[in-house]
Structures are given as structure tokens and as C-alpha cells.
Design a protein around this motif. Sequence first.
Motif, PDB file in Angstrom:
ATOM      1  N   THR A  41      53.626  79.332  51.033  1.00  0.00           N
ATOM      2  CA  THR A  41      53.365  77.965  51.474  1.00  0.00           C
ATOM      3  C   THR A  41      51.987  77.976  52.114  1.00  0.00           C
ATOM      4  O   THR A  41      51.719  78.756  53.029  1.00  0.00           O
ATOM      5  CB  THR A  41      54.424  77.495  52.486  1.00  0.00           C
ATOM      6  N   VAL A  42      51.101  77.131  51.594  1.00  0.00           N
ATOM      7  CA  VAL A  42      49.717  77.049  52.064  1.00  0.00           C
ATOM      8  C   VAL A  42      49.545  75.702  52.750  1.00  0.00           C
ATOM      9  O   VAL A  42      49.755  74.657  52.124  1.00  0.00           O
ATOM     10  CB  VAL A  42      48.719  77.182  50.890  1.00  0.00           C
ATOM     11  N   THR A  43      49.161  75.722  54.022  1.00  0.00           N
ATOM     12  CA  THR A  43      48.932  74.487  54.768  1.00  0.00           C
ATOM     13  C   THR A  43      47.472  74.466  55.212  1.00  0.00           C
ATOM     14  O   THR A  43      47.011  75.398  55.865  1.00  0.00           O
ATOM     15  CB  THR A  43      49.866  74.409  55.990  1.00  0.00           C
ATOM     16  N   VAL A  44      46.766  73.411  54.833  1.00  0.00           N
ATOM     17  CA  VAL A  44      45.337  73.269  55.133  1.00  0.00           C
ATOM     18  C   VAL A  44      45.139  71.998  55.948  1.00  0.00           C
ATOM     19  O   VAL A  44      45.716  70.953  55.631  1.00  0.00           O
ATOM     20  CB  VAL A  44      44.503  73.204  53.833  1.00  0.00           C
ATOM     21  N   ALA A  45      44.303  72.084  56.991  1.00  0.00           N
ATOM     22  CA  ALA A  45      44.002  70.921  57.829  1.00  0.00           C
ATOM     23  C   ALA A  45      42.508  70.847  58.109  1.00  0.00           C
ATOM     24  O   ALA A  45      41.826  71.873  58.165  1.00  0.00           O
ATOM     25  CB  ALA A  45      44.769  71.011  59.153  1.00  0.00           C
ATOM     26  N   ASP A  46      42.009  69.645  58.243  1.00  0.00           N
ATOM     27  CA  ASP A  46      40.632  69.373  58.659  1.00  0.00           C
ATOM     28  C   ASP A  46      39.566  69.962  57.740  1.00  0.00           C
ATOM     29  O   ASP A  46      38.486  70.336  58.184  1.00  0.00           O
ATOM     30  CB  ASP A  46      40.386  69.862  60.099  1.00  0.00           C
ATOM     31  N   SER A  47      39.864  70.029  56.432  1.00  0.00           N
ATOM     32  CA  SER A  47      38.887  70.609  55.501  1.00  0.00           C
ATOM     33  C   SER A  47      37.802  69.620  55.092  1.00  0.00           C
ATOM     34  O   SER A  47      36.770  70.026  54.575  1.00  0.00           O
ATOM     35  CB  SER A  47      39.588  71.132  54.247  1.00  0.00           C
ATOM     36  N   ASP A  48      38.019  68.331  55.310  1.00  0.00           N
ATOM     37  CA  ASP A  48      37.053  67.287  54.983  1.00  0.00           C
ATOM     38  C   ASP A  48      36.620  67.305  53.516  1.00  0.00           C
ATOM     39  O   ASP A  48      35.508  66.907  53.191  1.00  0.00           O
ATOM     40  CB  ASP A  48      35.806  67.380  55.886  1.00  0.00           C
ATOM     41  N   ASN A  49      37.474  67.810  52.641  1.00  0.00           N
ATOM     42  CA  ASN A  49      37.118  67.838  51.222  1.00  0.00           C
ATOM     43  C   ASN A  49      38.278  67.390  50.328  1.00  0.00           C
ATOM     44  O   ASN A  49      38.264  67.631  49.136  1.00  0.00           O
ATOM     45  CB  ASN A  49      36.652  69.236  50.810  1.00  0.00           C
ATOM     46  N   GLY A  50      39.272  66.766  50.937  1.00  0.00           N
ATOM     47  CA  GLY A  50      40.410  66.297  50.168  1.00  0.00           C
ATOM     48  C   GLY A  50      41.441  67.378  49.897  1.00  0.00           C
ATOM     49  O   GLY A  50      42.405  67.139  49.182  1.00  0.00           O
ATOM     50  N   GLY A  51      41.255  68.569  50.445  1.00  0.00           N
ATOM     51  CA  GLY A  51      42.179  69.668  50.203  1.00  0.00           C
ATOM     52  C   GLY A  51      43.256  69.828  51.258  1.00  0.00           C
ATOM     53  O   GLY A  51      44.021  70.778  51.216  1.00  0.00           O
ATOM     54  N   ASP A  52      43.318  68.886  52.216  1.00  0.00           N
ATOM     55  CA  ASP A  52      44.322  68.995  53.266  1.00  0.00           C
ATOM     56  C   ASP A  52      45.720  68.760  52.720  1.00  0.00           C
ATOM     57  O   ASP A  52      45.912  68.002  51.770  1.00  0.00           O
ATOM     58  CB  ASP A  52      44.051  67.976  54.376  1.00  0.00           C
ATOM     59  N   GLY A  53      46.681  69.404  53.326  1.00  0.00           N
ATOM     60  CA  GLY A  53      48.070  69.216  52.942  1.00  0.00           C
ATOM     61  C   GLY A  53      48.811  70.530  52.911  1.00  0.00           C
ATOM     62  O   GLY A  53      48.291  71.584  53.262  1.00  0.00           O
ATOM     63  N   THR A  54      50.050  70.458  52.460  1.00  0.00           N
ATOM     64  CA  THR A  54      50.898  71.637  52.332  1.00  0.00           C
ATOM     65  C   THR A  54      51.256  71.798  50.872  1.00  0.00           C
ATOM     66  O   THR A  54      51.686  70.835  50.220  1.00  0.00           O
ATOM     67  CB  THR A  54      52.164  71.500  53.192  1.00  0.00           C
ATOM     68  N   TYR A  55      51.049  73.007  50.361  1.00  0.00           N
ATOM     69  CA  TYR A  55      51.254  73.301  48.946  1.00  0.00           C
ATOM     70  C   TYR A  55      52.131  74.529  48.797  1.00  0.00           C
ATOM     71  O   TYR A  55      52.042  75.464  49.588  1.00  0.00           O
ATOM     72  CB  TYR A  55      49.906  73.576  48.260  1.00  0.00           C
TER      73      TYR A  55
END
Length: 144
Positions: A41-55
Motif C-alpha cells: 500500500t503506497v500513500t503519497v501526500a503533498d506531492s503537488d503533481n497529482g500523485g497524491d492518494g493511496t494505491y
Amino acid sequence: MRISSRLIASVGSVASVVGPLALLAATPVAAHADTGLDHLTVTVADSDNGGDGTYELECSPVGGTHSDPGAACGRLGELEAQGVDPFAPVADDARCTMQYGGQATARVTGTWHGRFVDSSYSLSNGCEIARWQQLEPVLPATGP
């Protein structure tokens, strides 16, 4: 010098416990036991490139909700073939450049090749930036 039979029995008991444990410690762990348990499970925050979320990322077989699971699993495979642990933290004695790559953070949890993963990523210094970039495309690209 006289050794008592009680001492010999105690030493024998300890050896019967320690012997198998020493054998386990000396036995190398397989680099990749293909157990079909590659689920991250990959969780990304505050990337400012549209890649935020949980995958979700599955690599045995390839799938999940990650935007490109084939490329992500391929990258993890490349790193493993190079002998690199993609989830290892920056070494405590590492000398890192004092640069700031942005506020993006990520966390990867789950199971990779039969072992538990719980690893956090940021762009807080040169070592962390390099560690993040090494894991692209598991983590989204953050640079220009």
C-alpha cells in the motif's frame, strides 16, 4: 580439576537449545521466496503533481490500483537484482546534502517477498531525495 555431572547436564541442555538456533542464524534467507505475497500500500501526500492518494500495488501477479503496476514492480525487481533494499532507511552515519526537495511524503506498507514493509519517504535532504527517486515509479516523480 573435577567437573560435576550436573554442570555437564546443564551445558548439554543449553547446547540442545542454542545449537538449532545457531543453525537458523547461519542459514541464509532466500533473496526472493516467490510466495505470491507481494502486496504493498503506497500513500503519497503533498506531492503537488497529482500523485497524491493511496494505491495498492501487487507484484505476484502484477496488479492493483497503482497507476503503472508493471513499471513499479519492474523497478522493485531491478533494485533487488542490484542487491538494493528499496525499503531500507538512510543509514544513520550517512552524510546528506542540506537541500530541500519539497513537502511530499510517502509511506509504503505491506509485504514484499514474504517480509513486512513499513517505510516512510520524504524530500527533506539529499539522501532522502535520492532514496525517493530510486523508488520511482513506485513513488510518483516529484522533480521538474
